[in-house]
Design a protein around this motif. Structure first.
Motif, PDB file in Angstrom:
ATOM      1  N   THR A  16       0.866  -1.172   0.000  1.00  0.00           N
ATOM      2  CA  THR A  16       0.000   0.000   0.000  1.00  0.00           C
ATOM      3  C   THR A  16       0.903   1.223   0.000  1.00  0.00           C
ATOM      4  N   ASP A  17       0.351   2.407  -0.161  1.00  0.00           N
ATOM      5  CA  ASP A  17       1.166   3.612  -0.133  1.00  0.00           C
ATOM      6  C   ASP A  17       1.954   3.687   1.169  1.00  0.00           C
ATOM      7  N   GLY A  18       3.212   4.052   1.069  1.00  0.00           N
ATOM      8  CA  GLY A  18       4.032   4.222   2.264  1.00  0.00           C
ATOM      9  C   GLY A  18       4.904   3.035   2.592  1.00  0.00           C
ATOM     10  N   MET A  19       4.880   1.981   1.769  1.00  0.00           N
ATOM     11  CA  MET A  19       5.757   0.841   2.002  1.00  0.00           C
ATOM     12  C   MET A  19       7.204   1.237   1.697  1.00  0.00           C
ATOM     13  N   LEU A  20       8.145   0.608   2.396  1.00  0.00           N
ATOM     14  CA  LEU A  20       9.561   0.873   2.176  1.00  0.00           C
ATOM     15  C   LEU A  20      10.044   0.042   0.982  1.00  0.00           C
ATOM     16  N   HIS A  21      10.619   0.702  -0.008  1.00  0.00           N
ATOM     17  CA  HIS A  21      10.958  -0.003  -1.241  1.00  0.00           C
ATOM     18  C   HIS A  21      12.105  -0.987  -1.057  1.00  0.00           C
ATOM     19  N   GLY A  79       8.164  -3.248   5.034  1.00  0.00           N
ATOM     20  CA  GLY A  79       8.243  -2.185   6.036  1.00  0.00           C
ATOM     21  C   GLY A  79       7.241  -1.072   5.791  1.00  0.00           C
ATOM     22  N   TRP A  80       6.762  -0.513   6.880  1.00  0.00           N
ATOM     23  CA  TRP A  80       5.767   0.562   6.859  1.00  0.00           C
ATOM     24  C   TRP A  80       6.478   1.853   7.234  1.00  0.00           C
ATOM     25  N   ALA A  81       6.436   2.876   6.336  1.00  0.00           N
ATOM     26  CA  ALA A  81       7.276   4.062   6.491  1.00  0.00           C
ATOM     27  C   ALA A  81       6.901   4.918   7.697  1.00  0.00           C
ATOM     28  N   CYS A 109      10.857  -5.643   8.778  1.00  0.00           N
ATOM     29  CA  CYS A 109      11.103  -4.356   9.413  1.00  0.00           C
ATOM     30  C   CYS A 109       9.824  -3.859  10.103  1.00  0.00           C
ATOM     31  N   THR A 110       9.401  -2.633   9.796  1.00  0.00           N
ATOM     32  CA  THR A 110       8.249  -2.044  10.474  1.00  0.00           C
ATOM     33  C   THR A 110       6.912  -2.578   9.962  1.00  0.00           C
ATOM     34  N   GLY A 111       6.946  -3.550   9.073  1.00  0.00           N
ATOM     35  CA  GLY A 111       5.708  -4.239   8.728  1.00  0.00           C
ATOM     36  C   GLY A 111       5.083  -4.900   9.939  1.00  0.00           C
TER      37      GLY A 111
END
Length: 334
Positions: A16-21, A79-81, A109-111
């Motif tokens: 979704t928007d804001g995921m860490l690439h 990951g979630w930014a 990560c922050t996922g």
């Protein structure tokens, strides 16, 4: 050697928007294509999201909507930014639904914040990037947050720390599904170490040095070539030209564990590969891995891997030599 994979499991990246690439790219690299020496079908990788999304500066067009997550065998949440904001409700609901229908769910990560919001980490041990562990623990007090490990495997729910630890968890998933030999082939293609234990430290105060620029860089390959020998800490210290105390300090800094524990791990991993790729007896493998006797190998192997060597061999040799009634996937843990 060519390894044959007899079946396919679906891996879905929940985006979704804001995921860490970076974390998103790691999962894609591991699960999208098999290495050249692995024959047969690989994972069926799909990207699921609410529509066109942005991961960092990059745009991404998902293959399917989030409603397709419950049909996957494994769901990866990158990951979630912005951890200060609650993750989107549709993403949280879809991840929860996937787990309820039997999917194995892993966060990178922050996922972990998405998994926590879905209630999947309640009463479970979990980790995330060390910079955000306090926030995760404060926001979700039912979660047992461990800030000092690379990843945590709870069976159907897994979490990793940040960046390179995301690669460690993805390779761990491949190892659970296909064994050490296939995982080593994936690691060789990606030019990364094939195994780091989840219990290793996140190197908060002492960042991990570049692979070829630390005091143990020459020692590691020397040991790997001599796993059949009865090596001691003193032997390793002598080869590294340092005292046993300094050796222990450097091992803790570089690997997060002790010299003897690291050595045991290498012996077990070598035993796994021999069990998968050879017809050698357990006695022969015990000698080749420096375990001495089959009894010693069985004791350490069972404690570390969770199954006896013979059971491990039957499982993974049956995957590479499928019979006419071979039916579907295998997960080492339910």
């Amino acid at each position: 050697m060519t390894h044959t994979i007899p079946d396919v499991t679906t891996v879905a990246l929940a985006v979704t928007d804001g995921m860490l690439h970076f974390e998103l790219s790691i999962a894609y690299e591991v699960f999208a294509a098999a290495p050249a020496d692995v024959a047969g079908p690989w994972y069926d990788l799909v990207v699921c999201g609410p529509g066109a999304v942005r991961a960092g500066r990059f745009g991404l067009e998902p293959d399917h909507g989030l409603d397709q997550l419950p049909g996957a065998d494994t769901v990866i949440v990158p990951g979630w930014a912005d951890v200060d904001e609650d993750p989107p409700a549709d993403l949280v609901d879809a991840v929860r639904a996937a787990h309820e229908t039997g999917a194995r769910v892993a966060s990178l990560c922050t996922g972990a914040f998405v998994l926590a919001a879905a209630g999947l980490l309640d009463g479970r041990r979990a980790t995330t990037h060390w910079a955000h562990t306090r926030v995760l623990a404060a926001r979700y007090p039912e979660v047992e947050v461990d800030p000092d490990v690379l990843y945590v495997d709870n069976g159907s729910v897994l979490t990793s720390a940040g960046k390179a630890a995301a690669m460690d968890l993805c390779l761990h998933l491949v190892r659970l599904d296909h064994g050490s030999s296939v995982t080593n082939a994936v690691a060789r293609r990606l030019v990364v170490p094939p195994h780091r234990d989840g219990g290793q430290a996140q190197f908060v105060t002492t960042p991990a040095p570049a692979p070829d620029h630390h005091p143990l860089a020459e020692l590691f390959p020397w040991v790997i070539e001599r796993l059949d020998q009865p090596l001691t800490v003193e032997d390793l210290a002598r080869q590294a030209r340092m005292s046993s105390r300094n050796l222990g300090r450097h091992f803790r800094s570089v690997t997060g564990t002790t010299p003897l524990q690291w050595l045991l791990t290498q012996r077990i991993r070598h035993a796994q590969e021999l069990l998968e790729t050879s017809d050698d007896s357990v006695d022969t493998i015990a000698a080749a891995t420096g375990m001495g006797t089959a009894t010693t190998l069985r004791r350490h192997f069972n404690r570390t891997v969770g199954v006896p060597p013979d059971a491990y061999r039957r499982t993974f040799r049956s995957r590479t030599r499928p019979g006419p009634n071979d039916s579907g996937r295998y997960h080492q843990r339910p």
